[in-house]
Enzyme design. Structure first.
Site, PDB file in Angstrom:
ATOM      1  N   LYS A 130      64.275  41.768   4.025  1.00  0.00           N
ATOM      2  CA  LYS A 130      65.515  41.453   4.729  1.00  0.00           C
ATOM      3  C   LYS A 130      65.449  42.166   6.058  1.00  0.00           C
ATOM      4  O   LYS A 130      64.895  43.261   6.135  1.00  0.00           O
ATOM      5  CB  LYS A 130      66.695  42.055   3.965  1.00  0.00           C
ATOM      6  N   HIS A 133      69.557  45.963   9.580  1.00  0.00           N
ATOM      7  CA  HIS A 133      70.712  45.610  10.406  1.00  0.00           C
ATOM      8  C   HIS A 133      71.257  46.814  11.169  1.00  0.00           C
ATOM      9  O   HIS A 133      70.763  47.930  11.016  1.00  0.00           O
ATOM     10  CB  HIS A 133      71.776  44.889   9.586  1.00  0.00           C
ATOM     11  N   HIS A 136      71.893  50.030   9.386  1.00  0.00           N
ATOM     12  CA  HIS A 136      70.691  50.835   9.130  1.00  0.00           C
ATOM     13  C   HIS A 136      70.244  51.554  10.400  1.00  0.00           C
ATOM     14  O   HIS A 136      69.726  52.662  10.347  1.00  0.00           O
ATOM     15  CB  HIS A 136      69.550  49.952   8.621  1.00  0.00           C
TER      16      HIS A 136
END
Ligand code: ARG
Length: 568
Positions: A130, A133, A136
């Protein structure tokens, strides 16, 4: 110096459980002395007198005991002390600062310990397959800064990236890959392609409910060690890490430990069993929960009715492991506000299990778009981080482009990177982490305001003075007596105080704000005071002061994960 004054005051307060704090008056507040303290307030309670009376008493005491420290002490409403220090005391402080050099700011009382407290700082923690984002990204920036600060202060720090690499969703990724995936495509852009496959799986699941069972089956196979699924999962992980490492390299982020969620899977059945046996957990409608009414919290679900374990279950095993195998004294989890309940539950379970240590959820807010609008989930969470980082560097290049024509292209490139990435980090770290922050590019890259470029520029200017001075004679503080010099030394004296504060409250914006204050004081100082042209004795002393100030700026920025350049 501050420690010695603190000790003096402590002598009067006795065993009062009170931390003696100092502040230095802000610019324009010079009439309030060099230092202010509120230590008379607890004393007032103890001797049942008014704060004003207590302040008078403390003043008398300090005048008697610290005659060679203080040149004047004033009582200010409603009970503060304004303290003026003698020039000698401040000069001695500069001697100490110069001598400590790069180590100025480390905490002496920690330095003396034979065994340092061990802190695990867990940050970044993205999920594999993934995209990473903006949440993070904040965790990465804040966690790195805290780890740097704690390490510098004198703690033993373990930097831990706890990757999200386990859970039923990986069954779906595997199922999707088997249905529609292509090896070369994944190799070309692993995270993008895997995330795309996962999204498609979700879409198609709405039309074809059988896919759900298929995903679950693939996860079950992964759990029980099916060779093909295991290899796929490992490959996904490897490719994801390669991509993450590109971001970490750009941001200059390093970890000591990468033990991730999947590592704990094997320990979970026995953990759940032992919780059941001890009566801490119980079965409820086929699931296993730990009731947390005592803590006013919803029960912690640690096993689903389909036998699956959860994020929380893994975190319990993880915490036990860190205490047992790493002998951690404290663990900091740098994770967004949204996971508050999760950590409250985790810490409640830790208390029931009598796990000993200091555990903190280091929370932070959202990242907002221009105009403080909430980035919509889609746009916001999936904003491509590499693009954000590249944009910061690109914009920084434009800012410096106009300023320095003498630089080689190579140097310009390096400066753009340092300034752009510095701006990105500082934008985050200069604001209280609990607040939502915005990307305001102009503000972030301004050379005037509270921004990384302003601090970096101040540093570069100091370095240019030092270069012009060429050989600096050996330090001699004697010539320093002007108030302007004394005030700047005092600012530097506060650096260890700030480090100590931040290593207790985990609020890096206090360090950022201190550095901004310091930079303003420095700029003000050298606009008014001659340095290179001062008469010889003073010139030498001032050059050392400038050097010390530059060093504190560099060290402080470095602790925030921000680099400096020698010219800008
Ligand atoms: N991987 C998780 C996420 O992206 C964050 C992990 C936080 N750390 C922890 N020990 N639970 O949401």
């Amino acid at each position: 110096m501050l420690e010695r004054i603190r000790e003096l005051i402590r002598g009067k307060l006795g065993e009062l459980p009170f931390e003696v704090n100092f502040s230095d008056p802000p610019a324009g507040g010079e009439g309030r002395g060099h230092l202010n303290t509120n230590a008379a307030f607890p004393l007032a309670k103890q001797i049942s007198a008014s704060p004003l009376k207590a302040a008078e008493e403390l003043k008398k005491y300090l005048e008697e005991k610290g005659a060679d420290f203080f040149s004047k002490i004033e009582v200010a409403e409603p009970g503060f002390l304004n303290i003026w220090l003698t020039p000698e005391v401040i000069r001695e402080e500069l001697e100490e600062i110069v001598e400590a050099g790069e180590k100025w700011g480390t905490l002496k009382h920690l330095d003396k310990l034979s065994a340092r407290a061990r802190v695990i700082v867990e940050y970044s923690q993205p999920n594999i397959a993934k995209p990473m984002h903006v949440g993070h990204l904040r965790s990465t920036i804040i966690g790195d800064a805290l780890a740097n600060i704690l390490e510098f202060a004198g703690y033993e720090v373990i930097r831990w990236n706890y990757l999200g690499d386990w859970g039923t969703q990986f069954g779906n990724v595997i199922a999707a890959y088997k249905l529609w995936g292509d090896k070369h495509e994944v190799e070309r852009a692993p995270v993008e392609v895997l995330a795309g496959l996962y999204a498609r799986f979700h879409e198609e699941m709405k039309k074809d409910p059988e896919l759900e069972e298929r995903g679950r089956e693939e996860f079950r196979k992964l759990e029980t060690g099916d060779k093909e699924n295991r290899e796929l999962w490992e490959w996904f992980k490897e490719e994801s890490i390669k991509e993450l490492n590109k971001i970490y390299a750009l941001l200059d982020i390093k970890f000591d430990e990468w033990i991730s969620e999947s590592f704990y899977e094997k320990a979970l059945p026995s953990l759940i069993d032992s919780l059941l046996k001890k009566g801490i957990a119980k079965e409820s409608e086929g699931a296993v929960i730990v009731p947390l009414e005592k803590f006013n919290l919803p029960p912690a679900l640690i096993r689903k009715s389909d036998e699956g374990t959860l994020y929380l279950t893994r975190d319990i095993a993880n915490l036990e492991y860190r205490l047992k195998e790493y002998k951690a004294d404290s663990v900091l989890y740098v994770v967004d506000n949204g996971q508050s309940l999760h950590f409250q539950q985790l810490f409640a379970v830790a208390e029931i299990l009598r796990l000993k240590g200091d555990f903190h959820h280091i929370k932070f807010g959202l990242v907002l778009g221009e105009g403080l609008k909430r980035l919509s989930t889609r746009a916001g969470r999936h904003i491509a981080l590499l693009e954000v980082i590249n944009e910061a560097v690109e914009r920084a290049r434009k800012v410096i482009e106009g300023k320095q024509s003498k630089m080689s292209n190579e140097e310009k490139e390096e400066v753009a990177k340092v300034v752009g990435i510095g701006a990105l980090k500082y934008n985050d770290l200069s604001q209280n982490r609990m607040a939502d922050i915005a990307f305001d590019w102009d503000k972030m890259l301004s050379l005037q305001g509270n921004s990384a470029p302003y601090l970096q520029y101040t540093y570069a200017r100091l370095k240019s003075i030092l270069r012009k001075a060429e050989n600096i004679p050996v330090f001699e503080a004697g010539a320093i007596e002007k108030e302007a010099d004394l005030r700047l030394i005092l600012k530097l004296a506060f650096f260890p105080e700030v480090i100590e504060e931040v290593s207790k409250n985990y609020l890096p914006h206090q360090l950022a704000n201190y550095l901004y204050d310091l930079a303003r004081a420095i700029n003000d100082y050298y606009e008014k005071e001659p340095i290179l042209k001062a008469e010889p004795g003073l010139r030498t002393a001032r050059l050392h002061l400038v050097k010390a100030a530059a060093e504190v700026l560099k060290t402080g920025l470095g602790l925030l994960g921000i680099k400096t350049v020698e010219r800008m």
